[in-house]
Design a protein around this motif. Structure first.
Motif, PDB file in Angstrom:
ATOM      1  N   THR A  44      12.852  -1.787  10.961  1.00  0.00           N
ATOM      2  CA  THR A  44      12.982  -1.924   9.505  1.00  0.00           C
ATOM      3  C   THR A  44      12.076  -3.039   8.998  1.00  0.00           C
ATOM      4  N   LEU A  45      12.040  -4.163   9.707  1.00  0.00           N
ATOM      5  CA  LEU A  45      11.160  -5.255   9.310  1.00  0.00           C
ATOM      6  C   LEU A  45       9.692  -4.857   9.420  1.00  0.00           C
ATOM      7  N   TRP A  46       9.329  -4.156  10.479  1.00  0.00           N
ATOM      8  CA  TRP A  46       7.961  -3.681  10.621  1.00  0.00           C
ATOM      9  C   TRP A  46       7.607  -2.716   9.487  1.00  0.00           C
ATOM     10  N   SER A  47       8.528  -1.851   9.134  1.00  0.00           N
ATOM     11  CA  SER A  47       8.277  -0.903   8.047  1.00  0.00           C
ATOM     12  C   SER A  47       8.057  -1.640   6.732  1.00  0.00           C
ATOM     13  N   ALA A  48       8.885  -2.643   6.464  1.00  0.00           N
ATOM     14  CA  ALA A  48       8.733  -3.418   5.231  1.00  0.00           C
ATOM     15  C   ALA A  48       7.402  -4.164   5.226  1.00  0.00           C
ATOM     16  N   ALA A  49       7.013  -4.709   6.373  1.00  0.00           N
ATOM     17  CA  ALA A  49       5.732  -5.421   6.456  1.00  0.00           C
ATOM     18  C   ALA A  49       4.565  -4.465   6.229  1.00  0.00           C
ATOM     19  N   LEU A  50       4.636  -3.286   6.800  1.00  0.00           N
ATOM     20  CA  LEU A  50       3.560  -2.317   6.627  1.00  0.00           C
ATOM     21  C   LEU A  50       3.462  -1.833   5.182  1.00  0.00           C
ATOM     22  N   VAL A  51       4.584  -1.640   4.529  1.00  0.00           N
ATOM     23  CA  VAL A  51       4.567  -1.258   3.112  1.00  0.00           C
ATOM     24  C   VAL A  51       3.992  -2.390   2.271  1.00  0.00           C
ATOM     25  N   GLY A  52       4.325  -3.624   2.605  1.00  0.00           N
ATOM     26  CA  GLY A  52       3.763  -4.768   1.897  1.00  0.00           C
ATOM     27  C   GLY A  52       2.255  -4.851   2.043  1.00  0.00           C
ATOM     28  N   VAL A  53       1.761  -4.634   3.261  1.00  0.00           N
ATOM     29  CA  VAL A  53       0.314  -4.636   3.492  1.00  0.00           C
ATOM     30  C   VAL A  53      -0.345  -3.489   2.735  1.00  0.00           C
ATOM     31  N   MET A  54       0.328  -2.356   2.701  1.00  0.00           N
ATOM     32  CA  MET A  54      -0.216  -1.212   1.986  1.00  0.00           C
ATOM     33  C   MET A  54      -0.334  -1.507   0.489  1.00  0.00           C
ATOM     34  N   ALA A  56      -0.621  -4.511  -0.821  1.00  0.00           N
ATOM     35  CA  ALA A  56      -1.655  -5.532  -0.974  1.00  0.00           C
ATOM     36  C   ALA A  56      -3.051  -4.917  -0.926  1.00  0.00           C
ATOM     37  N   LEU A  57      -3.256  -3.981  -0.017  1.00  0.00           N
ATOM     38  CA  LEU A  57      -4.551  -3.304   0.049  1.00  0.00           C
ATOM     39  C   LEU A  57      -4.807  -2.462  -1.198  1.00  0.00           C
ATOM     40  N   GLU A  58      -3.762  -1.850  -1.703  1.00  0.00           N
ATOM     41  CA  GLU A  58      -3.902  -1.097  -2.943  1.00  0.00           C
ATOM     42  C   GLU A  58      -4.306  -2.013  -4.091  1.00  0.00           C
ATOM     43  N   ALA A  59      -3.671  -3.160  -4.189  1.00  0.00           N
ATOM     44  CA  ALA A  59      -4.004  -4.101  -5.256  1.00  0.00           C
ATOM     45  C   ALA A  59      -5.410  -4.665  -5.080  1.00  0.00           C
ATOM     46  N   ALA A  60      -5.832  -4.869  -3.832  1.00  0.00           N
ATOM     47  CA  ALA A  60      -7.155  -5.436  -3.587  1.00  0.00           C
ATOM     48  C   ALA A  60      -8.271  -4.441  -3.896  1.00  0.00           C
ATOM     49  N   PHE A  61      -8.083  -3.200  -3.522  1.00  0.00           N
ATOM     50  CA  PHE A  61      -9.164  -2.231  -3.679  1.00  0.00           C
ATOM     51  C   PHE A  61      -9.101  -1.416  -4.962  1.00  0.00           C
TER      52      PHE A  61
END
Length: 64
Positions: A44-54, A56-61
């Motif tokens: 669950t923590l890994w899933s939340a971290a991956l969604v957060g990175v996703m 962040a990448l969406e906001a960056a690009f």
């Protein structure tokens, strides 16, 4: 409410998958369930971290 329901279903499915994965290494149901709970928490923590990175990448690009 829909997001909360989806998160609850996701957590339940992760727990069931963890039971199958951990059950291959343990002989009793008690040991299997004890080992499946922490694994579900880690996933669950890994899933939340991956969604957060996703996001962040969406906001960056793509931008806000």
């Amino acid at each position: 409410m829909s997001l909360l329901f989806r998160c609850a279903v996701y957590a339940i499915v992760l727990f069931l998958v963890a039971i199958v994965v951990v059950g291959q290494r343990h002989a009793t149901a008690k040991d299997t369930l004890r080992a499946a709970l922490p694994r579900t928490g880690r996933w669950t923590l890994w899933s939340a971290a991956l969604v957060g990175v996703m996001f962040a990448l969406e906001a960056a690009f793509i931008g806000w």
